[in-house]
Structures are given as C-alpha cells and as structure tokens.
Design a protein around this motif. Structure first.
Motif, PDB file in Angstrom:
ATOM      1  N   ILE A 164       0.851  -1.187   0.000  1.00 37.91           N
ATOM      2  CA  ILE A 164       0.000   0.000   0.000  1.00 37.91           C
ATOM      3  C   ILE A 164       0.886   1.236   0.000  1.00 37.91           C
ATOM      4  CG2 ILE A 164      -1.664   1.337   1.362  1.00 37.91           C
ATOM      5  CD1 ILE A 164      -2.764  -1.303   2.412  1.00 37.91           C
TER       6      ILE A 164
ATOM      7  N   MET B 193       0.984   5.377   0.542  1.00 30.42           N
ATOM      8  CA  MET B 193       0.232   6.386   1.287  1.00 30.42           C
ATOM      9  C   MET B 193       0.965   7.717   1.280  1.00 30.42           C
ATOM     10  SD  MET B 193       1.921   7.150   4.388  1.00 30.42           S
ATOM     11  CE  MET B 193       0.598   7.577   5.492  1.00 30.42           C
TER      12      MET B 193
ATOM     13  N   SER C 291      -4.145  10.286   1.926  1.00 29.68           N
ATOM     14  CA  SER C 291      -4.426   9.440   0.762  1.00 29.68           C
ATOM     15  C   SER C 291      -3.750   8.101   0.989  1.00 29.68           C
ATOM     16  CB  SER C 291      -3.890  10.096  -0.517  1.00 29.68           C
ATOM     17  OG  SER C 291      -4.069   9.227  -1.623  1.00 29.68           O
ATOM     18  N   GLN C 292      -4.537   7.043   0.914  1.00 27.36           N
ATOM     19  CA  GLN C 292      -4.001   5.706   1.169  1.00 27.36           C
ATOM     20  C   GLN C 292      -4.641   4.726   0.184  1.00 27.36           C
ATOM     21  OE1 GLN C 292      -1.945   4.351   4.902  1.00 27.36           O
ATOM     22  NE2 GLN C 292      -4.090   4.110   5.400  1.00 27.36           N
ATOM     23  N   GLN C 293      -3.804   3.951  -0.452  1.00 24.08           N
ATOM     24  CA  GLN C 293      -4.231   3.035  -1.515  1.00 24.08           C
ATOM     25  C   GLN C 293      -5.148   1.952  -0.962  1.00 24.08           C
ATOM     26  OE1 GLN C 293      -0.828   1.258  -3.338  1.00 24.08           O
ATOM     27  NE2 GLN C 293      -1.994   0.163  -4.930  1.00 24.08           N
ATOM     28  N   ALA C 294      -6.147   1.557  -1.769  1.00 23.97           N
ATOM     29  CA  ALA C 294      -7.045   0.459  -1.395  1.00 23.97           C
ATOM     30  C   ALA C 294      -6.426  -0.873  -1.780  1.00 23.97           C
ATOM     31  CB  ALA C 294      -8.398   0.631  -2.073  1.00 23.97           C
ATOM     32  N   SER C 295      -6.641  -1.878  -0.943  1.00 20.74           N
ATOM     33  CA  SER C 295      -6.140  -3.221  -1.212  1.00 20.74           C
ATOM     34  C   SER C 295      -7.114  -4.223  -0.606  1.00 20.74           C
ATOM     35  CB  SER C 295      -4.741  -3.395  -0.601  1.00 20.74           C
ATOM     36  OG  SER C 295      -4.277  -4.720  -0.762  1.00 20.74           O
TER      37      SER C 295
ATOM     38  N   ASN D 190      -4.572   5.479  10.045  1.00 20.95           N
ATOM     39  CA  ASN D 190      -5.264   4.202   9.865  1.00 20.95           C
ATOM     40  C   ASN D 190      -6.477   4.197  10.772  1.00 20.95           C
ATOM     41  OD1 ASN D 190      -5.976   1.617   9.150  1.00 20.95           O
ATOM     42  ND2 ASN D 190      -4.339   0.604  10.302  1.00 20.95           N
TER      43      ASN D 190
ATOM     44  N   ASP E 245      -8.200   2.126   3.407  1.00 21.40           N
ATOM     45  CA  ASP E 245      -8.013   3.012   2.279  1.00 21.40           C
ATOM     46  C   ASP E 245      -8.569   4.384   2.624  1.00 21.40           C
ATOM     47  OD1 ASP E 245     -10.538   1.628   2.324  1.00 21.40           O
ATOM     48  OD2 ASP E 245     -11.014   2.633   0.432  1.00 21.40           O
TER      49      ASP E 245
ATOM     50  N   ASN F 169      -9.122   8.608   1.116  1.00 21.76           N
ATOM     51  CA  ASN F 169      -8.989   9.836   0.328  1.00 21.76           C
ATOM     52  C   ASN F 169      -9.871  10.838   1.051  1.00 21.76           C
ATOM     53  OD1 ASN F 169      -8.475  11.774  -1.572  1.00 21.76           O
ATOM     54  ND2 ASN F 169      -9.810  10.888  -3.158  1.00 21.76           N
TER      55      ASN F 169
ATOM     56  N   ARG G  56     -15.215   4.152   1.451  1.00 23.19           N
ATOM     57  CA  ARG G  56     -14.197   3.250   1.966  1.00 23.19           C
ATOM     58  C   ARG G  56     -14.493   1.828   1.535  1.00 23.19           C
ATOM     59  NH1 ARG G  56     -16.468   7.093   3.273  1.00 23.19           N
ATOM     60  NH2 ARG G  56     -17.437   6.442   5.227  1.00 23.19           N
TER      61      ARG G  56
END
Length: 774
Positions: free
Chosen positions: A487, A489, A521-525, A549, A559, A561, A594
């Motif tokens: 991820i 971020m 901003s944190q990537q989705a996984s 988090n 995740d 935004n 989310r």
C-alpha cells in the motif's frame, strides 16, 4: 565543676512534655498539620549542632544558691540548670559528687537532649559518660511522636534507651485510645525500631493482645513484624480474615506473607516480594487457597446443586501468580507484566491484595528494548488469560521483533524505516475462515517526511510504503496461506496558531485559536482473506481524526482519500501559562467511499460522505474544580453515538467528589452508566466515603459502597458496606445476582492496622483518592 550563684529561669515542670496546642503553633507548622490533630511536639532551639557528643563538652551549672565542699560535693538549690553540650538537666535541687562525677536529683527533674525529653521524681546523671537514670519517668521521643511512662528509665552511655515496667503510645497527651504496656523496652541509639517484651496492647483500658516480644517503629523506616488482621464479611464467603506478616529483609527488598482464612471456603495465603536496585524494580506475588469448599474447578457449589450434577462435589485448589518488573541497563530496558489465575472465577470469588488490576483479561507480557541515537528495537511476547466465559481467546504474540530507525535525509527532509516480524498463535479448535488462521507476519514501512514549524504554525508532508507478508497455517480451502499486501500512502498536515489577550472571567488570559487540516491518501487493497491477529475497530474520538489508519493493528490498513478539519480553542493564564480551558471539535470529510472493512462487509457509515462529529472539552475552573468531556455526534442518525463526562471537585482537606456519565449507543449491548463517588471530611475527625455505579440500560447497580471514617492523630477507623456484581458477564444480565459485604479497617498510627483492602477498594472506586501516609 564551677557553680555560679545567680538567678536562673524557672521551669514549668507541669508542661505537657513539649506538646504545643494547635492554636499556639506557628502558622507554618499549622499549615502542614492535619486538621484532625490538636497539636504537635515542638523541641526548643539547642546551642550546638545536632550529633555532637555532649559528654565531651564542659559542664555548666546555674542556680539561685550553691554550697560547695572542697573535693567532695556541691549542692545547688533553686532553679537548678545543669548543661553539658546539648544535654540539659533542670530541677529545684541537685547534688554534684566530684569523686565519681555524677549529678543526683531527689525530687522533680527534667532531662532534655535533641530528640528526647524526660521528666521524673528523681534522677542520676553520669557526667563523664552521659548515662542517666530517671525514676517514675515520663518521656517523649520527638521523631517517633511517641510518649510514654516508666517505673525506671535508663539511658546508657551508648545512648540506648531502656524502659522498665513502662507504657507508650503515639496518641496525643490525655488520649489513651491505644497504648502498649510492657515489662521492658529497649531502643538502641540510631535504630529504626524498639523492642518490647511481655507486652500488652490496649485499646483504651481494654486488653486486645498479648505478645512476649514485639518490635515497633521509632522512625519512618519499615519494620518487620505482624500487621493487624484484614477483616471482611460477605454473603457468600462469610467471615474473611487475613493476618499479614511483613519482612523488612534489607533496605532494597522486602516481603509480606499473609495467611488467610475464609469461613465458607477454607484456608490459604498470599506472598508478595519486592526488590529495588539501581537498575530494576521487581515485584513477585502469589496466592493459594487449599481445596475451596465452594468451587470444584468448573462450577460453584450452588450451581452444582441447582444444575443437579451427578457425582460428589470435589473442592479444587485456587491460585494466582504475578510478576511486575521494570529495568534499565544503559541503552537496554526490560519490562514484565505477568499474571495468571487458576480459573476464570478467581477474582470474583476471592479478590486479592496483590497488584493485579485486570479481572477480565490477565496480561502476560515481557519485553526487551534497546535505544540509541535514531535506532530503537523491541523484542516482546504477549499472551492473555481470558477470564470472560463468553469471550473469544485473543491471539498470543510469541514473539515479535520490532525495529525503527529515524534519520536525516537531505536538507529538512527526514526518513524512517519500521520493520517487524511477529508470530501469532491461539486455540483455533472449532473455528473457520480467517478466525482459524495462525502463523507469521512480516511488515516493512519506509517513510519520508518534510517537517516544518514556525511560531505561527506547522506543516508536515510525507509519504510511505506499507508492505506486509504472511506465512499462515490452518488455512481453510480457498484461502491463500502466504498472502501479501502493499500500500502506498501520503499525507499533508498543517495548522495555525492565533493568539490574543483576553480579560474573560475577570482574569488575564491568553486565548488561542488553532485550526488544523489533515489530508490523507491511502491506496485500497483487498484484505478480506487476511487474518485479524491484532486488529479491531478503534473508538472514534477527536484524536482519531488525524490518524493514518482507522483500524487498530496492522492486519487491516484502511483506504483513504479524506480531509480532516479540526479546531482547538485554549485559555491560558497569562502569568503562569497554566491551561484553564481546552475545547476541540472536528470532522472527517471523505472524498471516496471506503472499501476496506474488518469482515469484508461494508456498513452504511462507510458509504457516508463524512464522519461523525467528535469533540473534547477540558476545563480547569480553579478552586478544585475540573471537568473532562468527550462527545461523538452522528449527523446521519441525528443522535449521540457517545457521551462521556466527568466532573471532579478536589478540596484542600483531601476531600474529593466525582460525578460521571458515559453513554455508547453505537454498540450492542448499549452502555449508559452513571458513576458518583466521594471521600469527604464532614467534621474535624469524621469523613464519609461512597460510590454508586449504576447502569441505566440494565437497571443494575454494578457497584455501590458507603461508609464512615474516623480519624485523629492517634488512630483511624473505617467501616464500609458494599454491594457489587461478582462476575464481569453479569453486567449484561437482567436481575444479576449481587454480593453484599461489610469491611472494617482500624489503624493504630505509628504501630499497625488491619483492613488494608479498604484502601485498595477506595483507590479503585473513588477517582482522585489517595491514601494518607501516617
């Protein structure tokens, strides 16, 4: 020995042994004297420094008249004062014998030296050695606040004090609430205790206890010996008696052994050992009850009978063990916090005086740390003993190694690297899916950050990469046993400080206005097949607006935004900088829905465009008042998710009053509780103490106690009636069974006391209460 025939100041031999009533004490001394004390012992000024050997100083004598027989004796009459160094003898008449250098007094006499005042009907003083003997004596040992009487009082040339057929007490003059009468007492010079033989403890005129040998403190140093019994009574246990014995083994370690008898259960005991060194502080504790007559290892005797179980009821042994340790060896540190009980019902049935606070989950934790420069490391292991019969056992972390390094990069840029490897286990019998997974987790997290700060604000911007690799066992078919996750971020966090002078409330204050904006901003996984080793939902608070988090732990990384906006307002005293008011409010605005959830199913709140509104309030009104509150408002449900508020008033007389309210409506079962507690002196010698913890949802009293305290400079007594739920899971059961008990505490100040569990009950149940040091 020169005799000076001059007028000497007369002495009031009927004074109360250096006792000064409260109203006659200097203001500074009255300010530190407890309100329930009517006075204090006060020594006069001495001409020479303390510690000097008076026997090596010249002898001086003053009197109204003197007769001297050359080479034989001198008789002094009228206002006699014989002084040698800091030692002084006063009487109406005294005879000095030159041959053996002794002073003999036949009549009223006083002898004074630093820390000791004596008077009697006759005395013998050896000038050369300083030894003295007084008949029909009264005495005061100032440092120990002890006064006493003796048929004969001897002070040896080694400054030891020997009392024959005496009585002593720490009570004020005229108060004989407790005393010890003894055939003989010896107090060595410099010792922290005295020894009494063939002693009888009396409460008033009533004999309470006889002992052929007892040691008692004459300083603030701890002293080996029996403490007085700890007494309690409850509906289930009946009479509960514990008799502690304290071992003062060395200045840096000690132990307490406490035999215990519970009328309805049986006999056992507790042991606590404490050790303190330059590098470590360690406490060991243990308790054991042999064959509990009301418990067989699985159920209580009452449940056994009600369920109609077959076979004989076989009593089981009950036990508890604990270790608490903190150490520091240069750059290395060590921590142990371990406790284990024989069964999940131990605390609700037996309680303990040991320093074990958790009664739902017992922590079993050990760690070794290292830190130097920008490097820090921790090797740790953790397990839990679950005492909640309806709870799921948490994972054991056996072990985890975590490393972190922080350093400078280029210019103002900083960088850091976090790395950890962990192994998780638990009993997964009967579990399926991700709940069944056990195994290893490796996590790496490099970051780069630009931290900037100015007097008017701050700006932080940075980013990082979060990589996690699993090696799993016991995976169900279709679940990957070696998944990984990566991820990216990034974040920007900035705030401003606005200040102005304010004359609000008639005072001079500095008022601040502190807006803050945080973008994440944190990537989705997809993480739905990953285990939940140490991860769960966090309680939503104002501080959570600025976390990277929304989950606790590493198995789920949310995740994001989103933009968080918050503002804090403070009032600071201009003269001292003391914070009187802090009020904060804020909200998260989501730019995207989310996707990451704990269990793979999204909730309506995770599709909303904004979070609940979170606020905090801290108010230090002054004059003892303080208020702390936190609230969470859900604008979509138009309702409060959480309200928590606690008001405290702390008086200058050690009194404290608390009222608190807590409500959580976003969980099941819902929580709505009121908690009121107090310890408050109502008269000079009397105080009331109480707690009422009530759940409005179940309409159950979790705990209620109330009682009275009597306190003076001589002794203290407390009696408390208590009603409480015995089991953690009973909190959600309507008409849960409660237990009732009565507890008694009596302390003979300067000697000992019993009922020490009341102090533990009050410290836990009355926020802000601290036991008094005698």
């Amino acid at each position: 020995a020169p005799a000076v025939a001059q007028q000497a100041p007369t002495r009031d031999l009927d004074s109360m042994l250096d006792w000064v009533p409260r109203q006659n004490l200097p203001a500074a001394r009255r300010a530190v004297l407890p309100a329930y004390c009517n006075g204090a012992y006060v020594q006069p000024q001495f001409p020479l420094p303390f510690g000097i050997d008076s026997s090596e100083q010249p002898l001086q004598a003053n009197a109204q008249s003197a007769q001297y027989w050359l080479g034989d004796r001198a008789v002094l009459s009228g206002g006699v004062e014989v002084r040698q160094g800091n030692a002084t003898l006063t009487s109406r008449e005294a005879t000095y014998f030159e041959a053996d250098q002794t002073v003999i007094v036949d009549g009223d006499v006083t002898l004074r030296q630093p820390g000791l005042f004596m008077r009697g009907s006759g005395a013998r003083l050896e000038v050369k050695t300083g030894a003295a003997q007084i008949s029909d004596a009264e005495f005061v040992i100032h440092d120990a606040h002890l006064r006493g009487t003796a048929a004969t009082l001897n002070q040896t040339e080694d400054k030891a004090l020997m009392v024959a057929r005496g009585r002593f007490s720490r009570c004020e003059p005229g108060d004989d609430s407790w005393s010890i009468a003894s055939r003989s007492v010896v107090i060595e010079d410099g010792a922290n205790h005295g020894v009494a033989r063939h002693a009888v403890l009396r409460a008033g005129f009533v004999p309470v206890m006889y002992t052929p040998y007892i040691r008692f403190p004459v300083t603030d140093e701890r002293l080996s010996g029996f403490l007085f019994p700890d007494l309690g009574y409850s509906d289930e246990n009946g009479l509960d008696v514990a008799l502690p014995y304290y071992f003062n083994l060395a200045p840096n370690y000690d132990a307490t052994l406490t035999p215990r008898y519970i009328a309805e259960r049986g006999a056992g005991g507790e042991l606590e050992i404490r050790h303190l060194s330059k590098w470590t502080h360690t406490e060991f504790g243990g308790a054991y009850l042999v064959e509990d007559d009301l418990y067989n290892g699985d159920v209580s005797r009452s449940d056994f009978d009600e369920l109609g179980l077959t076979g004989p009821f076989e009593p089981a042994d009950r036990w508890l063990g604990s270790v608490h340790h903190d150490g520091r060896f240069g750059a290395f540190g060590s921590v142990v916090d371990f406790a284990e009980a024989s069964d999940e019902d131990y605390f609700r049935d037996l309680g303990t005086n040991l320093d074990v606070t958790s009664q739902v989950q017992l922590n079993q934790y050990a760690a070794l740390t290292y830190g130097i420069g920008g490097l820090s490391m921790r090797l740790w292991a953790q397990d839990f003993q679950n005492l909640d019969p309806i709870g799921v056992d948490p994972y054991r972390r056996l072990p985890e190694l975590a490393l972190r390094y922080q350093g400078d990069l280029v210019g103002p840029l900083d960088w850091s690297m976090d790395a950890m490897t962990s192994h998780f286990e638990r009993n997964n019998e009967g579990m399926v899916g991700i709940d069944r997974l056990v195994g290893n987790r490796v996590h790496l997290e490099p970051r780069v950050e630009l931290p900037l700060s100015w007097p008017f604000g701050f700006l932080r911007a940075g980013g990082g990469f979060r990589y996690t690799q699993y090696d799993l066992d016991d995976a169900d078919p279709g679940i990957d046993d070696s998944p990984d996750r990566d991820i990216w971020m990034g974040f920007v966090d900035g705030g401003l400080f606005f200040e102005r002078d304010s004359g609000i409330f008639g005072g001079s204050f500095l008022q601040t206005f502190e807006p803050r904006v945080y973008y994440l901003s944190q990537q989705a996984s997809d993480q739905s097949d990953l285990p939940l080793f140490d991860t769960g939902d966090l309680m939503f608070t104002y501080n959570q607006l600025f976390r990277d988090n929304r989950f606790g732990g590493l198995d789920r990384i949310g995740d994001a935004n989103q933009v968080s906006i918050g503002v804090t307002n403070r009032l600071l005293e201009s003269a001292t900088g003391r914070e009187r008011l802090r009020a904060s409010i804020g909200q998260i605005f989501y730019l995207e829905d989310r996707e990451v959830t704990l269990r793979g199913t999204s909730t309506p709140s995770e599709r909303q465009s904004s979070s609940a509104v979170a606020g905090e309030l801290g108010l230090n009104i002054g004059r003892g008042f303080s208020l702390g509150s936190s609230v969470v408002w859900d604008p979509y449900d138009d309702d409060w998710n959480e309200i928590g508020s606690a008001l405290q008033y702390a008086g200058s007389n050690r009194g404290v009053f608390n009222i608190g309210y807590r409500s959580r409506r976003d969980i099941e079962p819902r929580i709505e509780q009121v908690d009121v507690s107090m310890y408050w002196p109502v008269l000079t010698h009397w105080a009331v103490l109480a707690r009422w913890n009530y759940d409005l949802e179940t309409e159950e009293i979790f705990e209620a106690f109330g009682g009275f305290e009597y306190n003076n400079c001589c002794w203290q007594a407390r009696i408390i009636a208590r009603r409480f739920l015995r089991s953690p899971d009973q909190a959600v059961i309507t008409d849960a069974e409660a237990d009732d008990g009565i507890f008694l505490q009596i302390v003979f100040k300067g000697l000992a006391g019993f009922g020490g569990r009341i102090d533990a009950l009050m410290e836990k149940g009355i926020r802000g209460y601290r036991p008094e040091e005698f």
